[in-house]
Design a protein around this motif. Structure first.
Motif, short mmCIF file in Angstrom:
data_model
loop_
_atom_site.label_atom_id
_atom_site.label_comp_id
_atom_site.label_asym_id
_atom_site.label_seq_id
_atom_site.Cartn_x
_atom_site.Cartn_y
_atom_site.Cartn_z
N HIS A 93 0.85 -1.19 0.00
CA HIS A 93 0.00 0.00 0.00
C HIS A 93 0.89 1.25 0.00
CE1 HIS A 93 -3.73 2.09 0.11
NE2 HIS A 93 -3.48 2.67 1.28
N GLN A 114 -4.10 -4.64 9.59
CA GLN A 114 -5.37 -4.15 9.07
C GLN A 114 -5.60 -2.71 9.55
OE1 GLN A 114 -6.70 -6.12 6.91
NE2 GLN A 114 -5.59 -7.98 7.44
N ASN A 120 -11.66 -1.73 10.68
CA ASN A 120 -11.34 -3.04 10.07
C ASN A 120 -12.57 -3.94 10.01
OD1 ASN A 120 -11.36 -3.31 12.89
ND2 ASN A 120 -9.84 -4.95 12.87
N PHE A 123 -15.06 -2.46 7.43
CA PHE A 123 -14.61 -2.72 6.06
C PHE A 123 -14.90 -4.17 5.67
CE2 PHE A 123 -11.47 -4.04 2.91
CZ PHE A 123 -11.58 -3.04 1.96
N TRP A 124 -14.63 -5.09 6.58
CA TRP A 124 -14.89 -6.50 6.27
C TRP A 124 -16.38 -6.73 6.04
CZ3 TRP A 124 -17.71 -10.48 8.48
CH2 TRP A 124 -17.43 -11.75 7.99
N ASN A 130 -10.64 -8.96 4.12
CA ASN A 130 -9.56 -8.16 4.70
C ASN A 130 -8.36 -8.27 3.78
OD1 ASN A 130 -10.57 -6.96 7.08
ND2 ASN A 130 -10.42 -8.91 8.17
N ARG A 131 -7.49 -7.27 3.84
CA ARG A 131 -6.28 -7.35 3.02
C ARG A 131 -5.43 -8.54 3.45
NH1 ARG A 131 -1.84 -3.12 5.56
NH2 ARG A 131 -1.05 -3.18 3.45
N ASP A 156 -5.89 3.93 6.41
CA ASP A 156 -4.95 3.12 5.62
C ASP A 156 -3.56 3.73 5.60
OD1 ASP A 156 -6.21 5.19 4.12
OD2 ASP A 156 -5.52 4.31 2.24
N SER A 315 -3.31 -4.93 -0.81
CA SER A 315 -4.07 -3.67 -0.83
C SER A 315 -5.51 -3.93 -0.39
CB SER A 315 -4.06 -3.07 -2.23
OG SER A 315 -4.82 -3.86 -3.12
N TRP A 316 -6.20 -2.84 -0.10
CA TRP A 316 -7.62 -2.93 0.23
C TRP A 316 -8.50 -2.72 -1.02
CZ3 TRP A 316 -4.29 -0.45 3.71
CH2 TRP A 316 -4.23 -1.00 5.00
#
Length: 358
Positions: A93, A114, A120, A123-124, A130-131, A156, A315-316
């Motif tokens: 990233h 994360q 985190n 986002f999940w 997850n990344r 991030d 990456s995300w």
């Protein structure tokens, strides 16, 4: 309205951080006192890919080609011999490990796992993944860190759990009004306004503008703390050789301003991701480079070599088609622009974990 900053030292109980603020110029503020970019308003771009932007690349070995997902770059490199004294490792990233010839180690925007909780988790839930864990630094390597530079407070790019792990040994360099976001654990923090500088041994660190924004309160479309803290790029200067880390940024006149003030840049670490979104593409690009914007920025900066970041298996994929779509687009555009300045930018393309001495 402009911000005037002096030097401020905050001390107190055993866990209180020590904060020093450096300001050379006055950063602009909005009417309600929030930080803003140097060049706000409607933007124009030198180049925009209109069609066939993601052509398959023989130099990318991918799990899937369309979109380019879970890839490894296997092609030749283009960088010139520079002898800058910088050794760098891309951790994934926006995170880099930088070592200097005089033995110092710096970390740029380290996010080693994360996002901080609860983002985190959110986002999940919203994205369904997850990344993958990025390239790891050993505890010994972490303990050897002399300074940590953060570009801004987005999750991030700044992770409080990493700061707790790194502890009080490193010197933390951050944009204005960012110190309050770091945990209280006897940290030495220097907030640096745009165009301020400080010396770390033989290394000179310059805080530079970026074209972005900040917020830490994560509620979709409700950024209550929008612009409460600033955002920086960073220039590391060692014996006259220069390494520029742009931070998150959209394309604007600030790149040409930097070249005019500091001359051509030896190594440019430029973002090429998070520019695309199906419902809000104009906003994403306003504050994030497209790959062709990054090539234009490299021309403006006089980059002797450009190292792209933001894509990758760790990456995300925020605002992008896939893990390596930005790199696929970068390679497509560089090939298409042969004969134009953007097509002649030397590229050094890293896979996560790669380490190079330049």
């Amino acid at each position: 309205m402009m911000l005037v900053v002096g030097s401020l030292w905050l001390t107190g109980c055993s866990q209180t951080n020590t904060v020093n603020t450096l300001s050379t110029v006055q950063q602009p503020l909005t009417a309600d006192g929030r930080f803003k970019n140097l060049y706000p308003g409607e933007k124009s771009y030198p180049l925009t890919c209109q069609q066939d932007c993601y052509l398959p690349q023989a130099t990318l070995s991918c799990k899937t080609d369309a979109p380019a997902e879970q890839c490894r770059y296997t092609g030749p490199q283009q960088w010139p011999e520079l002898d800058t004294g910088f050794t760098l490792r891309w951790l994934g990233h926006a995170s880099f490990q930088i070592q200097t010839r005089d033995g110092q180690q710096l970390l740029l925007d380290p996010v080693l796992e994360q996002f901080d909780w609860p983002v985190n988790w959110a986002f999940w839930l919203s994205e369904g993944f997850n990344r993958q864990l990025p390239a790891a630094l050993s505890e010994q390597e972490l303990a050897a860190t002399d300074a940590v530079l953060y570009s801004h407070i987005h999750y991030d790019h700044l992770n409080k759990s990493d700061i707790r792990r790194l502890g009080a040994k490193p010197h933390y360099l951050v944009p204005l009004a960012v110190a309050e976001h770091l945990p209280q654990q006897q940290l030495q923090i220097t907030e640096m306004a745009w165009y301020s500088q400080m010396q770390l041994g033989a290394l000179k660190v310059h805080a530079l503008p970026a074209h972005h924004f900040s917020n830490r309160i994560w509620v979709p479309f409700l950024y209550e703390d929008f612009g409460d803290s600033s955002w920086n790029g960073w220039l590391l200067e060692f014996n006259g050789k220069k390494l520029f880390f742009a931070g998150d940024t959209g394309y604007s006149q600030h790149f040409a301003d930097i070249q005019q003030k500091y001359g051509d840049i030896d190594i440019c670490l430029l973002p090429i991701a998070s520019y695309h979104h199906d419902t809000d593409g104009d906003w994403y690009r306003y504050v994030h480079n497209t790959p062709e914007d990054a090539l234009s920025a490299a021309v403006d900066l006089g980059c002797k070599v450009m190292i792209p970041w933001g894509y990758g298996n760790a990456s995300w994929k925020m605002g992008d088609h896939s893990s390596h779509a930005p790199l696929q687009r970068l390679l497509t555009m560089q090939q298409r622009l042969q004969g134009q300045p953007q097509g002649l930018v030397p590229l050094l393309i890293l896979n996560e974990g790669d380490k190079v001495k330049l």
